[in-house]
Design an enzyme around this catalytic site. Structure first.
Site, PDB file in Angstrom:
ATOM      1  N   SER A 106     -18.607 -17.646  -0.170  1.00 13.64           N
ATOM      2  CA  SER A 106     -17.833 -16.476   0.268  1.00 13.64           C
ATOM      3  C   SER A 106     -18.653 -15.202   0.211  1.00 13.64           C
ATOM      4  O   SER A 106     -18.551 -14.349   1.088  1.00 13.64           O
ATOM      5  CB  SER A 106     -16.617 -16.258  -0.624  1.00 13.64           C
ATOM      6  N   TRP A 146      -3.670 -23.628 -10.388  1.00 14.63           N
ATOM      7  CA  TRP A 146      -4.880 -23.078  -9.753  1.00 14.63           C
ATOM      8  C   TRP A 146      -5.396 -21.881 -10.532  1.00 14.63           C
ATOM      9  O   TRP A 146      -6.542 -21.498 -10.397  1.00 14.63           O
ATOM     10  CB  TRP A 146      -4.589 -22.691  -8.308  1.00 14.63           C
ATOM     11  N   ASP A 148     -25.159 -12.063  17.922  1.00 16.83           N
ATOM     12  CA  ASP A 148     -24.815 -13.063  16.921  1.00 16.83           C
ATOM     13  C   ASP A 148     -24.544 -12.339  15.616  1.00 16.83           C
ATOM     14  O   ASP A 148     -24.501 -11.116  15.576  1.00 16.83           O
ATOM     15  CB  ASP A 148     -25.981 -14.062  16.749  1.00 16.83           C
ATOM     16  N   LYS A 177       2.020  -0.030   7.805  1.00 19.53           N
ATOM     17  CA  LYS A 177       1.567  -1.038   8.760  1.00 19.53           C
ATOM     18  C   LYS A 177       2.756  -1.637   9.514  1.00 19.53           C
ATOM     19  O   LYS A 177       2.734  -1.762  10.741  1.00 19.53           O
ATOM     20  CB  LYS A 177       0.778  -2.142   8.052  1.00 19.53           C
ATOM     21  N   GLU A 183      -7.852 -11.039  -4.345  1.00 19.36           N
ATOM     22  CA  GLU A 183      -7.928 -12.278  -3.575  1.00 19.36           C
ATOM     23  C   GLU A 183      -6.720 -12.450  -2.653  1.00 19.36           C
ATOM     24  O   GLU A 183      -6.867 -12.855  -1.502  1.00 19.36           O
ATOM     25  CB  GLU A 183      -8.033 -13.475  -4.534  1.00 19.36           C
ATOM     26  N   HIS A 202      -3.188 -28.544  -4.474  1.00 18.52           N
ATOM     27  CA  HIS A 202      -2.596 -27.963  -3.264  1.00 18.52           C
ATOM     28  C   HIS A 202      -3.005 -26.498  -3.139  1.00 18.52           C
ATOM     29  O   HIS A 202      -3.502 -26.066  -2.100  1.00 18.52           O
ATOM     30  CB  HIS A 202      -1.074 -28.087  -3.314  1.00 18.52           C
ATOM     31  N   HIS A 244       0.781  -9.787 -12.605  1.00 15.51           N
ATOM     32  CA  HIS A 244       0.920 -11.238 -12.764  1.00 15.51           C
ATOM     33  C   HIS A 244       1.125 -11.618 -14.218  1.00 15.51           C
ATOM     34  O   HIS A 244       1.288 -12.791 -14.532  1.00 15.51           O
ATOM     35  CB  HIS A 244      -0.317 -11.945 -12.216  1.00 15.51           C
ATOM     36  N   THR A 248       1.671  -0.630   3.002  1.00 13.99           N
ATOM     37  CA  THR A 248       2.175  -1.816   3.687  1.00 13.99           C
ATOM     38  C   THR A 248       3.305  -1.426   4.630  1.00 13.99           C
ATOM     39  O   THR A 248       3.393  -1.913   5.762  1.00 13.99           O
ATOM     40  CB  THR A 248       2.666  -2.858   2.668  1.00 13.99           C
TER      41      THR A 248
HETATM   42  C1  HEM Z   1       4.148  -5.456  -1.335  1.00 11.47           C
HETATM   43  C2  HEM Z   1       3.254  -6.309  -1.679  1.00 11.47           C
HETATM   44  C3  HEM Z   1       3.297  -7.258  -2.872  1.00 11.47           C
HETATM   45  C4  HEM Z   1       3.821  -7.090  -4.110  1.00 11.47           C
HETATM   46  C5  HEM Z   1       4.536  -5.869  -4.636  1.00 11.47           C
HETATM   47  C6  HEM Z   1       3.579  -8.322  -4.827  1.00 11.47           C
HETATM   48  C7  HEM Z   1       3.959  -8.543  -6.146  1.00 11.47           C
HETATM   49  C8  HEM Z   1       3.758  -9.726  -6.820  1.00 11.47           C
HETATM   50  C9  HEM Z   1       4.059  -9.950  -8.203  1.00 11.47           C
HETATM   51  C10 HEM Z   1       4.647  -8.898  -9.136  1.00 11.47           C
HETATM   52  C11 HEM Z   1       3.722 -11.231  -8.514  1.00 11.47           C
HETATM   53  C12 HEM Z   1       3.832 -11.925  -9.883  1.00 11.47           C
HETATM   54  C13 HEM Z   1       5.084 -12.656 -10.026  1.00 11.47           C
HETATM   55  C14 HEM Z   1       5.114 -13.463 -11.272  1.00 11.47           C
HETATM   56  O1  HEM Z   1       4.227 -14.326 -11.476  1.00 11.47           O
HETATM   57  O2  HEM Z   1       6.043 -13.254 -12.070  1.00 11.47           O
HETATM   58  C15 HEM Z   1       3.211 -11.832  -7.322  1.00 11.47           C
HETATM   59  C16 HEM Z   1       2.772 -13.133  -7.235  1.00 11.47           C
HETATM   60  C17 HEM Z   1       2.027 -13.621  -6.180  1.00 11.47           C
HETATM   61  N1  HEM Z   1       1.767 -12.958  -5.000  1.00 11.47           N
HETATM   62 FE1  HEM Z   1       2.449 -11.115  -4.481  1.00 11.47          FE
HETATM   63  N2  HEM Z   1       2.935  -9.196  -4.037  1.00 11.47           N
HETATM   64  C18 HEM Z   1       2.737  -8.579  -2.825  1.00 11.47           C
HETATM   65  C19 HEM Z   1       2.097  -9.098  -1.740  1.00 11.47           C
HETATM   66  C20 HEM Z   1       1.438 -10.314  -1.737  1.00 11.47           C
HETATM   67  C21 HEM Z   1       0.578 -10.762  -0.681  1.00 11.47           C
HETATM   68  C22 HEM Z   1       0.264  -9.984   0.576  1.00 11.47           C
HETATM   69  C23 HEM Z   1       0.126 -11.976  -1.051  1.00 11.47           C
HETATM   70  C24 HEM Z   1      -0.803 -12.932  -0.347  1.00 11.47           C
HETATM   71  C25 HEM Z   1      -1.105 -12.942   0.868  1.00 11.47           C
HETATM   72  C26 HEM Z   1       0.708 -12.303  -2.324  1.00 11.47           C
HETATM   73  C27 HEM Z   1       0.471 -13.479  -3.006  1.00 11.47           C
HETATM   74  C28 HEM Z   1       0.957 -13.762  -4.247  1.00 11.47           C
HETATM   75  C29 HEM Z   1       0.683 -14.982  -4.947  1.00 11.47           C
HETATM   76  C30 HEM Z   1      -0.195 -16.145  -4.460  1.00 11.47           C
HETATM   77  C31 HEM Z   1       1.369 -14.911  -6.153  1.00 11.47           C
HETATM   78  C32 HEM Z   1       1.491 -15.978  -7.225  1.00 11.47           C
HETATM   79  C33 HEM Z   1       0.281 -16.251  -7.983  1.00 11.47           C
HETATM   80  C34 HEM Z   1       0.559 -17.324  -9.010  1.00 11.47           C
HETATM   81  O3  HEM Z   1       1.096 -17.018 -10.071  1.00 11.47           O
HETATM   82  O4  HEM Z   1       0.179 -18.474  -8.754  1.00 11.47           O
HETATM   83  N3  HEM Z   1       1.499 -11.264  -2.718  1.00 11.47           N
HETATM   84  N4  HEM Z   1       3.235 -10.888  -6.305  1.00 11.47           N
HETATM   85 CU   LIG Z   2      -0.784  -9.690  -7.236  1.00 15.60          CU
END
Ligand code: HEM
Ligand SMILES: [Cu+2]
Lengths: 541, 295
Positions: free
Chosen positions: A174, A147, A111, A335, A259, A82, A307, A332
Site C-alpha cells: 500500500s 480483524w 503512465d 459532500k 483506514e 472475512h 472505537h 460529510t
Molecule cells: C459520519 C461519519 C462516521 C462516524 C461519525 C462514525 C462513527 C463510528 C463509531 C463511533 C464507531 C465505533 C462503534 C463501536 O465500536 O462502538 C464506528 C465503527 C466503525 N466504522 Fe464508522 N463512522 C463514520 C463513518 C464511517 C465510514 C465512512 C466508514 C468506512 C468506510 C466507517 C467504518 C467503520 C467500521 C469498519 C467500524 C467498525 C470497526 C470495528 O470495530 O470492527 N465509518 N464508526
Molecule cells: Cu472510526
C-alpha cells in the site's frame, strides 16, 4: 503553457511495444498502468468472492439460533478473515486498481510515475494473501480474534506470526502504491492541468495516498509490537510489565480510523465523477468538494478513540473524541449536499453507474447517521460491540465503498474494454443488490439496538426472526454478485456493442478524449488541454 | 510547477518486481515457520528465511544495478529524477510514521500506563485491587512494571556512550553535507574523503551501540524482557540501529559509486537520497537521546 514541447522518445522504450510480448512478460513483468490496474481489479474481484464466501458461512450459521453448522472457533476465523480479506484484499486493491487505470488518463500522463514499483506493489499482494489464507489450513487454525487483533486474545493464536507478516507485506504494497500515486499526480500532470482543474477522483486519491503513507507504517508498528510480545518477551501490552492492552487499541485505531476513510474517500471521488456525467451538469461546489475531502482526512487523525469509548477512557478523552467525531459530519454533510445539488435541476438519465451512485448517496448517508449515533458516548456504551455497529459499517462499506466500486466498474468498463456492457443485466444486478443489501443489513440495526452482540455464533431466540431475514438477504445479495461477474465476463469477451470514445453523452475530462480501449501508453504526447474539455475547466473562486 | 518536461519516459519491462515479491514472501514465510516451531524442533523455516534474505540482497543488487545502468546511459530525464525524489521523500515520511508508532507507545506508557498502574488518576481501582504495593516510577525503580518483570536492573546513563554517539551522528551529518557541497563543486577527492568519514562515523556509532547493548545485557540486567522499560528501550534504539546499519551500507555503496565516477555536479540523485536518509536517521536519534536516555 499548454504548448510545452512534449514528444514521445521512441527509441527510449522500443522494447515496450506490446505486440511482441508473451503472456508472462505482459502480465508479470509489466510496467503498464492499465495492465497493472487490470491485475489489481481482477485480484480484488477474486478476493471479493473469497471474502464473500466467508460471509455466507457466517450468515448460514446465524440463520437460526443454536449451533448449526460450524464450530465456534471456525466461526471466529470466518469473521476475522472475512474482514481482513474484504478490507485489505477487496476494497483497497480495487481502489488502487481504479486509480492505476484512471489517474494517468485523467491527468494526461503516459503512465504512472514509477511503473516498476507499481508492478511490485501489485505482485506483493497475491503472496501476502496466500500467506494469510494458508493459516486456515495450518494446525492450530487461522487468526480468530477479530480483524482488530486486540491483545491479549490475538496473542493466543498460533497463526499470529503469519498474519503479522502478511499485514507487513500488505502495508509495504500500500505504501509503495500510495507513493506512486502521489508522484504521478504531482509530477506527471500534462501542462495546463492545474491542481484545481483535476477531476475530484484524482483529488480524492491524492489525499487518500497521503493517509495511506501516514498510517500504514503505524499499523506495521502495532502488529510488530504484537509479534514481539508473543515471541520476544516484550511487555507492551502486558500490565504486569507496566504495559497496557489498551495501548494496542490506541495505536491500532490511530491507523484504523484513517483506514476507514482510505476506503471511502476514493469512493467519494468516483461518485463525484459519475453524478455530473448523468445529471449533465458540472459538479456543484468543486472547491468545496476538494476542501471537504481534505478536512475529513485531517479530522480522521483525531477521532480514533471513538472505537474505544467502552474500554474505560478518562472522561476528558471521551468528551474530546465524541465532539471531534461529530465534527466529521460537517464536511460529510457538505459532500452529500453537493451531490444532491448537482442532481438538482439536471437532465438526468439512470444508466447502471448512475443507479449505483444515487443508491450510494442515500445509503451511505444512512451509514453516516448511524455513525453519528455511535459517536455519542453514552449511547455507544450500549451500542458498542453489537450488531448496530455491524450495520453501521456495512452501510458505509458495502453500500458505500463497494457500491462506488461497482458504479466505477460500470462507468469505466466501456472505456477499458472498448465494449458496452449489457445495460439490462447491469440493471438486474443493481436492483437485486440494492434490495437484498437492505434486507441483509437493515434488520441488523434493530438486532443491535435490542442487544445482540457481534462476533458470537449463537444468540438468544428473541433475535431469531430478524436474523433469518438478514441471512436470506445475505444469500440473495451474495448470489446477485454472480450477475456482476457475468456482466463483466460478457463485456470483456463477448459483447459486440462497440463503445464510443466518449461513451457517455455527458462525460467530460481527458480520459474520454482517448480511444476506447485507450492506446498502450495513455498519452505518449502530452495532450493540449482545452479548458472546456475538462469537467472543472473553469473554477470560480 | 511539477509539469514541465521535455519527453516522457516509461521504463522497459523488468523481472525484478516479481523476483522481489517472491523473495519477500520466502523471507516472511520462513520467519513465521521458524517462530512457530517448537523449541528444539528442526524447521525448514530457518532455511527458507536465509534463502529469502539472501534473495532480497541479490534482488536489491540486481534491481539497483539495472537502474544505475539506465541512469548512466542517460535514459532518465528530469521528470524521472523528480519522481525518484518524491518517492524517496515520501518513503522517509513513512519511516517517520513507523518510528512515530513506537515513540507514541513510549509516551503512552510513561505518561499513562505506568502512572495508572501506580494508582494515579484513572488507575485508582486497578492499583487498589491488583498491585497496591506498586509505586509507579520510570527507570530502574518501577520501569519493569508492578510484577518487576525481568528482575532488578540498571539503566544506561545518557552522558557516556549515548552522548558520544550523539556527537558521532551529529558530526557525520556535517561530514555528509560537506561531501555534498564538494560534489556540487566537483571536487571528487574531497567528496571521497568526507563521505569516507561519514561511513566510518556510522560504523563507529554501531560499534558503540553494540558495546552498549552488551553492557546492558551483561552488567545492567537490562534486556528486551525487562518490562516496558526494556522493550521500549531496545525496540526504539534497535530499530534505529537497524536504520543506521542500512544507512551506513548505503553510504558505503555511494562512496564506491563516487569512486567509479557515477555522479556529476548536477546529476547525483542517488547521493542525495542517501544523504536525506542519513539526516532522517540523525533526527530520530536526537529524539531517542532526548526521550529514551535523558528524560
Ligand atoms: C459520519 C461519519 C462516521 C462516524 C461519525 C462514525 C462513527 C463510528 C463509531 C463511533 C464507531 C465505533 C462503534 C463501536 O465500536 O462502538 C464506528 C465503527 C466503525 N466504522 Fe464508522 N463512522 C463514520 C463513518 C464511517 C465510514 C465512512 C466508514 C468506512 C468506510 C466507517 C467504518 C467503520 C467500521 C469498519 C467500524 C467498525 C470497526 C470495528 O470495530 O470492527 N465509518 N464508526
Ligand atoms: Cu472510526
Amino acid at each position: 503553457m499548454a504548448q510545452a514541447a512534449t514528444h514521445d522518445h521512441h527509441d527510449e522504450h522500443h522494447d515496450e511495444h506490446h505486440e511482441h510480448q508473451n503472456f508472462f512478460q505482459r502480465w508479470v513483468m509489466s510496467t503498464n498502468h492499465k495492465d497493472i490496474g487490470t491485475l489489481y481489479l481482477v485480484f480484488s474481484l477474486l478476493m471479493f468472492f473469497i471474502g464473500g464466501s466467508f460471509a455466507m458461512v457466517i450468515r448460514a450459521e446465524l440463520f437460526k439460533p443454536g449451533m448449526q453448522l460450524v464450530q465456534p472457533y471456525f466461526f471466529n476465523e470466518m469473521t476475522t478473515m472475512h474482514a481482513l480479506v474484504m478490507i485489505f484484499g477487496a476494497v483497497m486493491p480495487a481502489f488502487v486498481g481504479l486509480g492505476n487505470w484512471m489517474i494517468p488518463m485523467m491527468v494526461g500522463a503516459p503512465d504512472m510515475a514509477l511503473p516498476r514499483m507499481n508492478n511490485l506493489s501489485f505482485w506483493i499482494l497475491p503472496f501476502a494473501f496466500a500467506l494469510m489464507l494458508s493459516t486456515l489450513f495450518l494446525p492450530g487454525g487461522g487468526p480468530a480474534g477479530g480483524w482488530t487483533m486486540y491483545p491479549p486474545l490475538s496473542l493466543q493464536s498460533a497463526s499470529l506470526a503469519y498474519v503479522v507478516f502478511a499485514v507487513h507485506l500488505m502495508g509495504i504494497s500500500s505504501i509503495m502504491g500510495a507513493i506512486n500515486i502521489i508522484a504521478t499526480i504531482l509530477n506527471m500532470r500534462a501542462p495546463g492541468m492545474d491542481l484545481l482543474k483535476m477531476p475530484v477522483f484524482v483529488w480524492s486519491w491524492l489525499i487518500t495516498a497521503f493517509l495511506l503513507i501516514a498510517v500504514m507504517p503505524v499499523l506495521a508498528g502495532a502488529v510488530t509490537m504484537l509479534l514481539t510480545d508473543k515471541y520476544f518477551n516484550t511487555h507492551f501490552f502486558d500490565a504486569a510489565g507496566g504495559g497496557d492492552p489498551v495501548l494496542f487499541q490506541h495505536v491500532f485505531w490511530f491507523f484504523g480510523h484513517p483506514e476507514v476513510y482510505i476506503m471511502i474517500l476514493p469512493a467519494f471521488g468516483i461518485i463525484s465523477e459519475i453524478i455530473p456525467t448523468f445529471a449533465r451538469k458540472p459538479i456543484f461546489g468543486y472547491k468545496a468538494m476538494v476542501f471537504a475531502i481534505a478536512s475529513i482526512a485531517f479530522l480522521s487523525f483525531i477521532v480514533w478513540a471513538h472505537h474505544m469509548f467502552a474500554v474505560g477512557l478518562p472522561l476528558g478523552a471521551e468528551i474530546f473524541f465524541m465532539y471531534a467525531t461529530m465534527l466529521i459530519a460537517v464536511p460529510t454533510g457538505v459532500k452529500v449536499f453537493n451531490w444532491v445539488a448537482t442532481m438538482w435541476g439536471g437532465s438526468m438519465t439512470f444508466e447502471t453507474p448512475m443507479l449505483f451512485a444515487v443508491a450510494f448517496v442515500i445509503l451511505f448517508t444512512i451509514g453516516g447517521f448511524s455513525g453519528l449515533m455511535l459517536a455519542l458516548v453514552p449511547a455507544d456504551f450500549a451500542y458498542h460491540d453489537t450488531y448496530f455497529v455491524v450495520a453501521h459499517f456495512h452501510y458505509v462499506l458495502v453500500t458505500g465503498a463497494i457500491f462506488a466500486i461497482m458504479a466505477a466498474t460500470y462507468y469505466w468498463i466501456p472505456k477499458w474494454t472498448g465494449h458496452m456492457y449489457s445495460e439490462f443485466w447491469g440493471k438486474v444486478h443493481f436492483w437485486n443488490s440494492v434490495v437484498w443489501v437492505n434486507v441483509l443489513f437493515f434488520p441488523q440495526h434493530f438486532l443491535g439496538l435490542a442487544g445482540m452482540p457481534r462476533r458470537i455464533p449463537d444468540y438468544n431466540v428473541a433475535f431469531a426472526n430478524f436474523n433469518m431475514i438478514s441471512s436470506i438477504g445475505g444469500f440473495l445479495f451474495g448470489a446477485s454478485q454472480l450477475i456482476f461477474l457475468g456482466v463483466i465476463i460478457h463485456c470483456v469477451w463477448f459483447s459486440k456493442k462497440k463503445a464510443t470514445d466518449r461513451v457517455w453523452e455527458g462525460a467530460k475530462g481527458l480520459e474520454w478524449t482517448l480511444s476506447s480501449p485507450p492506446p498502450h501508453h495513455s498519452f505518449s504526447v502530452a495532450p493540449v488541454i482545452h479548458d472546456e474539455e475538462l469537467a472543472h475547466g473553469h473554477v470560480e473562486d | 510547477m511539477g509539469q514541465q518536461q521535455d519527453i516522457y519516459y516509461v521504463p522497459s519491462k523488468s523481472q525484478w518486481p516479481i523476483v522481489a515479491a517472491v523473495v519477500m514472501f520466502l523471507t516472511v514465510f520462513g520467519a513465521a515457520h521458524w517462530l512457530n516451531a517448537e523449541p528444539g524442533e528442526s524447521s525448514f523455516g530457518k532455511t527458507l528465511l536465509l534463502i529469502g534474505f539472501i534473495g532480497i540482497l541479490l534482488m536489491f543488487f540486481g534491481w539497483f544495478r539495472s537502474v544505475i545502468h539506465e541512469s548512466m546511459a542517460g535514459r532518465y530525464n528530469s521528470q524521472v529524477d523528480r519522481s525518484f525524489r518524491m518517492g524517496m521523500m515520501w518513503f522517509i515520511f513513512s519511516e517517520v510514521m513507523f518510528f512515530g508508532a513506537f515513540f507514541g507507545a513510549l509516551f503512552y506508557i510513561r505518561m499513562f500506563s505506568v502512572p495508572w498502574l501506580g494508582g494515579y488518576g484513572h488507575g485508582v481501582l486497578t492499583h487498589q485491587f491488583l498491585w497496591s504495593d506498586y509505586a509507579a516510577s520510570w527507570g530502574s525503580g518501577g520501569g519493569n512494571g508492578p510484577a518487576h518483570v525481568g528482575g532488578s536492573f540498571e539503566t544506561v546513563g545518557p552522558w557516556g556512550l549515548p552522548l558520544l554517539n550523539t556527537l558521532i551522528l551529529l558530526s557525520s551529518s556535517v561530514t555528509v553535507t560537506i561531501a555534498h557541497h564538494a560534489l556540487k563543486a566537483g571536487h571528487r577527492g574531497k567528496v571521497l574523503l568526507f563521505l569516507g568519514f561519514t561511513v566510518l562515523l556510522g560504523a563507529s556509532f554501531l560499534y558503540c551501540q553494540a558495546h552498549e547493548y552488551m553492557e546492558a545485557y551483561k552488567d545492567l540486567n537490562l534486556t528486551l524482557g525487562t518490562g516496558v522499560y526494556g522493550c521500549t528501550f531496545f525496540m526504539l534504539t534497535g530499530f534505529h540501529g537497524l536504520h543506521v546499519t542500512l544507512g551506513t551500507i548505503m553510504l558505503a555503496i555511494i562512496w564506491l559509486r563516487v569512486l567509479a565516477g557515477h555522479f556529476s555536479k548536477d546529476h547525483h540523485f542517488g547521493f542525495e537520497a542517501v544523504a536525506w536518509y542519513w539526516h532522517f536517521v540523525d533526527v530520530v536519534w536526537l529524539g531517542l537521546f532526548m526521550f529514551v536516555y535523558i528524560l
